[in-house]
Design a protein around this motif. Structure first.
Motif, PDB file in Angstrom:
ATOM      1  N   GLY A 177       0.792  -1.218   0.000  1.00  0.00           N
ATOM      2  CA  GLY A 177       0.000   0.000   0.000  1.00  0.00           C
ATOM      3  C   GLY A 177       0.823   1.266   0.000  1.00  0.00           C
ATOM      4  N   GLU A 178       2.086   1.162  -0.434  1.00  0.00           N
ATOM      5  CA  GLU A 178       2.976   2.321  -0.454  1.00  0.00           C
ATOM      6  C   GLU A 178       3.101   2.930  -1.851  1.00  0.00           C
ATOM      7  OE1 GLU A 178       6.578   0.765   1.078  1.00  0.00           O
ATOM      8  OE2 GLU A 178       5.796   0.490   3.119  1.00  0.00           O
ATOM      9  N   ALA A 179       2.599   2.240  -2.862  1.00  0.00           N
ATOM     10  CA  ALA A 179       2.643   2.731  -4.247  1.00  0.00           C
ATOM     11  C   ALA A 179       1.455   2.155  -4.995  1.00  0.00           C
ATOM     12  CB  ALA A 179       3.949   2.319  -4.923  1.00  0.00           C
ATOM     13  N   HIS A 180       1.135   2.775  -6.119  1.00  0.00           N
ATOM     14  CA  HIS A 180       0.009   2.319  -6.933  1.00  0.00           C
ATOM     15  C   HIS A 180       0.548   1.990  -8.316  1.00  0.00           C
ATOM     16  CE1 HIS A 180      -3.983   2.741  -9.043  1.00  0.00           C
ATOM     17  NE2 HIS A 180      -4.330   2.052  -7.980  1.00  0.00           N
ATOM     18  N   GLU A 181       0.732   0.697  -8.596  1.00  0.00           N
ATOM     19  CA  GLU A 181       1.382   0.246  -9.826  1.00  0.00           C
ATOM     20  C   GLU A 181       0.560  -0.831 -10.526  1.00  0.00           C
ATOM     21  OE1 GLU A 181       4.154   1.268 -11.262  1.00  0.00           O
ATOM     22  OE2 GLU A 181       4.720   2.759  -9.758  1.00  0.00           O
ATOM     23  N   PRO A 182      -0.716  -0.553 -10.834  1.00  0.00           N
ATOM     24  CA  PRO A 182      -1.564  -1.613 -11.393  1.00  0.00           C
ATOM     25  C   PRO A 182      -1.110  -2.145 -12.749  1.00  0.00           C
ATOM     26  CG  PRO A 182      -2.651   0.526 -11.540  1.00  0.00           C
ATOM     27  CD  PRO A 182      -1.442   0.717 -10.672  1.00  0.00           C
ATOM     28  N   LYS A 183      -0.474  -1.310 -13.579  1.00  0.00           N
ATOM     29  CA  LYS A 183      -0.042  -1.794 -14.892  1.00  0.00           C
ATOM     30  C   LYS A 183       1.071  -2.824 -14.753  1.00  0.00           C
ATOM     31  CE  LYS A 183      -1.413   2.323 -17.493  1.00  0.00           C
ATOM     32  NZ  LYS A 183      -0.959   3.438 -18.361  1.00  0.00           N
ATOM     33  N   ARG A 184       2.037  -2.537 -13.893  1.00  0.00           N
ATOM     34  CA  ARG A 184       3.124  -3.498 -13.696  1.00  0.00           C
ATOM     35  C   ARG A 184       2.624  -4.727 -12.940  1.00  0.00           C
ATOM     36  NH1 ARG A 184       6.079   1.639 -12.971  1.00  0.00           N
ATOM     37  NH2 ARG A 184       7.469   1.868 -14.774  1.00  0.00           N
ATOM     38  N   VAL A 185       1.689  -4.526 -12.018  1.00  0.00           N
ATOM     39  CA  VAL A 185       1.083  -5.655 -11.329  1.00  0.00           C
ATOM     40  C   VAL A 185       0.354  -6.542 -12.338  1.00  0.00           C
ATOM     41  CG1 VAL A 185      -0.730  -6.299  -9.683  1.00  0.00           C
ATOM     42  CG2 VAL A 185       0.931  -4.536  -9.074  1.00  0.00           C
ATOM     43  N   ARG A 186      -0.334  -5.926 -13.295  1.00  0.00           N
ATOM     44  CA  ARG A 186      -1.005  -6.711 -14.333  1.00  0.00           C
ATOM     45  C   ARG A 186       0.008  -7.549 -15.114  1.00  0.00           C
ATOM     46  NH1 ARG A 186      -5.457  -4.934 -18.875  1.00  0.00           N
ATOM     47  NH2 ARG A 186      -5.190  -6.747 -20.220  1.00  0.00           N
ATOM     48  N   ASN A 187       1.155  -6.962 -15.463  1.00  0.00           N
ATOM     49  CA  ASN A 187       2.197  -7.728 -16.158  1.00  0.00           C
ATOM     50  C   ASN A 187       2.638  -8.929 -15.339  1.00  0.00           C
ATOM     51  OD1 ASN A 187       3.816  -4.658 -17.283  1.00  0.00           O
ATOM     52  ND2 ASN A 187       2.101  -5.771 -18.200  1.00  0.00           N
ATOM     53  N   ALA A 188       2.738  -8.749 -14.024  1.00  0.00           N
ATOM     54  CA  ALA A 188       3.105  -9.864 -13.146  1.00  0.00           C
ATOM     55  C   ALA A 188       2.013 -10.928 -13.146  1.00  0.00           C
ATOM     56  CB  ALA A 188       3.351  -9.352 -11.727  1.00  0.00           C
ATOM     57  N   PHE A 189       0.737 -10.505 -13.120  1.00  0.00           N
ATOM     58  CA  PHE A 189      -0.374 -11.456 -13.165  1.00  0.00           C
ATOM     59  C   PHE A 189      -0.344 -12.250 -14.472  1.00  0.00           C
ATOM     60  CE2 PHE A 189      -3.260  -8.526 -10.382  1.00  0.00           C
ATOM     61  CZ  PHE A 189      -2.563  -8.911  -9.250  1.00  0.00           C
ATOM     62  N   GLN A 190      -0.077 -11.563 -15.584  1.00  0.00           N
ATOM     63  CA  GLN A 190      -0.014 -12.252 -16.872  1.00  0.00           C
ATOM     64  C   GLN A 190       1.124 -13.269 -16.884  1.00  0.00           C
ATOM     65  OE1 GLN A 190       0.113  -8.328 -18.893  1.00  0.00           O
ATOM     66  NE2 GLN A 190      -1.343  -9.200 -20.347  1.00  0.00           N
ATOM     67  N   THR A 191       2.275 -12.861 -16.407  1.00  0.00           N
ATOM     68  CA  THR A 191       3.431 -13.755 -16.386  1.00  0.00           C
ATOM     69  C   THR A 191       3.122 -15.014 -15.593  1.00  0.00           C
ATOM     70  OG1 THR A 191       4.916 -11.841 -16.522  1.00  0.00           O
ATOM     71  CG2 THR A 191       5.886 -13.926 -15.818  1.00  0.00           C
ATOM     72  N   ALA A 192       2.555 -14.847 -14.407  1.00  0.00           N
ATOM     73  CA  ALA A 192       2.237 -15.991 -13.555  1.00  0.00           C
ATOM     74  C   ALA A 192       1.217 -16.907 -14.213  1.00  0.00           C
ATOM     75  CB  ALA A 192       1.717 -15.499 -12.203  1.00  0.00           C
ATOM     76  N   THR A 193       0.166 -16.320 -14.771  1.00  0.00           N
ATOM     77  CA  THR A 193      -0.903 -17.118 -15.374  1.00  0.00           C
ATOM     78  C   THR A 193      -0.395 -17.956 -16.529  1.00  0.00           C
ATOM     79  OG1 THR A 193      -2.579 -15.479 -14.753  1.00  0.00           O
ATOM     80  CG2 THR A 193      -3.154 -17.009 -16.523  1.00  0.00           C
ATOM     81  N   TYR A 194       0.408 -17.353 -17.406  1.00  0.00           N
ATOM     82  CA  TYR A 194       0.849 -18.079 -18.594  1.00  0.00           C
ATOM     83  C   TYR A 194       1.936 -19.096 -18.271  1.00  0.00           C
ATOM     84  CZ  TYR A 194      -1.903 -14.577 -21.029  1.00  0.00           C
ATOM     85  OH  TYR A 194      -2.932 -13.786 -21.453  1.00  0.00           O
ATOM     86  N   ILE A 195       2.857 -18.749 -17.393  1.00  0.00           N
ATOM     87  CA  ILE A 195       3.916 -19.711 -17.049  1.00  0.00           C
ATOM     88  C   ILE A 195       3.327 -20.925 -16.354  1.00  0.00           C
ATOM     89  CG2 ILE A 195       5.871 -20.088 -15.491  1.00  0.00           C
ATOM     90  CD1 ILE A 195       6.959 -17.390 -16.291  1.00  0.00           C
ATOM     91  N   GLU A 196       2.433 -20.695 -15.400  1.00  0.00           N
ATOM     92  CA  GLU A 196       1.848 -21.832 -14.688  1.00  0.00           C
ATOM     93  C   GLU A 196       0.802 -22.540 -15.542  1.00  0.00           C
ATOM     94  OE1 GLU A 196       3.232 -22.859 -12.077  1.00  0.00           O
ATOM     95  OE2 GLU A 196       4.444 -21.071 -11.664  1.00  0.00           O
ATOM     96  N   GLY A 197       0.051 -21.772 -16.337  1.00  0.00           N
ATOM     97  CA  GLY A 197      -1.001 -22.378 -17.138  1.00  0.00           C
ATOM     98  C   GLY A 197      -0.488 -23.285 -18.235  1.00  0.00           C
ATOM     99  N   VAL A 198       0.620 -22.900 -18.868  1.00  0.00           N
ATOM    100  CA  VAL A 198       1.127 -23.697 -19.980  1.00  0.00           C
ATOM    101  C   VAL A 198       1.656 -25.053 -19.497  1.00  0.00           C
ATOM    102  CG1 VAL A 198       3.574 -23.013 -20.054  1.00  0.00           C
ATOM    103  CG2 VAL A 198       2.316 -23.370 -22.198  1.00  0.00           C
ATOM    104  N   LYS A 199       1.956 -25.144 -18.221  1.00  0.00           N
ATOM    105  CA  LYS A 199       2.428 -26.412 -17.665  1.00  0.00           C
ATOM    106  C   LYS A 199       1.334 -27.473 -17.632  1.00  0.00           C
ATOM    107  CE  LYS A 199       5.908 -24.122 -14.772  1.00  0.00           C
ATOM    108  NZ  LYS A 199       6.326 -23.778 -13.378  1.00  0.00           N
TER     109      LYS A 199
END
Length: 300
Positions: A177-199
């Motif tokens: 709660g010290e910064a507001h970085e939703p765009k970069r957080v979204r990139n992290a969500f995408q990375t996690a979803t695709y790396i784990e999903g493709v497995k």
């Protein structure tokens, strides 16, 4: 399996829980916005998809290039309309710019798209995963076979502002709660979803290296006037986030749990309110109707 959510929905919640409520729960209509870049995205996504699906491992680079140009021209005619642009000259400039990006990507002598097409295993690949009871899903633009395993690509107009090794520290700041970085957080969500999903895909084998990158087709562009009109150049660039995912795994999954649990629990109060108010409200489509923004004294 718990409710399955996409990176986009998680990112909306990370931007502002109330925004998620208005957009996805109450389904409140917002003013129409230009479709220009959405249409262009459709054109180059469908071009890459069709080229990859039509390409064999031993196809000549020149054949792949010619195929890409034919498909792009057909997709542009199919999707692009003058109503999306300020003038016919504006439409023509955008056509040349996007066509140049596709030309560069599939350039026979070293364009990244040649190997993306030759080694493509799946395009528009629907993936799903469930980690720690949080189910995620998404559609990967292209899954490419490498000598070591798999490389997933998400094609974008450019990679400006995309999560990088130099900005990954902001993920933890957003979580705290010290910064507001939703765009970069979204990139992290995408990375996690695709790396784990493709497995969970049939072409994944135990022990395979799995990588993920955002690829900006128009990452570097230039414009030069000529006696006959203008010349446009474009060059793509890849931004890989695999190492960031490995190094910030715990933080990324804490962010996913926070957004996922907030959505499934129907918790939509914007917190931390002051930070979201300062960083997100000005660009929100719902700002004129949002009680959280209009009546901050209620929160005292």
């Amino acid at each position: 399996m718990s409710s399955s959510l996409s990176p986009s929905r998680l990112a909306t919640y990370a931007t502002c829980p109330r925004l998620y409520d208005y957009r996805h729960v109450q389904d409140v209509n917002t003013p129409d916005r230009t479709e220009l870049y959405l249409t262009q995205g459709t054109i180059y996504h469908e071009t890459i998809e069709d080229v990859c699906d039509a390409t064999s491992r031993d196809d000549d680079p020149g054949v792949i290039y010619d195929r890409a140009m034919r498909i792009f021209d057909a997709k542009w005619d199919e999707h692009s309309t003058p109503d999306d642009y300020k003038s016919l000259a504006h439409q023509e400039y955008q056509r040349v710019e996007n066509r140049t990006a596709v030309e560069s990507f599939f350039e026979p002598d070293g364009g990244d798209g040649i190997e993306h097409a030759r080694r493509s295993l799946a395009t528009e690949c629907w993936v799903e995963c469930d980690v720690d009871g949080r189910a995620l899903h998404g559609k990967a633009d292209n899954v490419v076979r490498t000598d070591e395993g798999l490389h997933i690509f998400d094609y974008k107009r450019n990679t400006r502002g995309v999560l990088s090794s130099g900005t990954a520290e902001y993920l933890g700041a957003h979580l705290d709660g010290e910064a507001h970085e939703p765009k970069r957080v979204r990139n992290a969500f995408q990375t996690a979803t695709y790396i784990e999903g493709v497995k969970n895909e049939p072409f994944y084998e135990d022990g395979m290296e799995v990588r993920f990158s955002f690829y900006g087709l128009l990452n570097h562009t230039s414009f030069e006037s000529t006696p006959d009109g203008y010349d446009v150049s474009a060059r793509g660039w890849s931004r890989e986030t695999t190492e960031i995912y490995d190094e910030h795994y715990d933080t990324i999954w804490a962010l996913i749990r926070h957004a996922h649990d907030g959505i499934t629990a129907e918790t939509y109060a914007p917190e931390p309110f002051e930070l979201i108010h300062d960083e997100a409200c000005a660009d929100c489509d719902y700002r004129e109707m949002c009680a959280d923004r209009l009546s901050p004294e209620v929160r005292q």
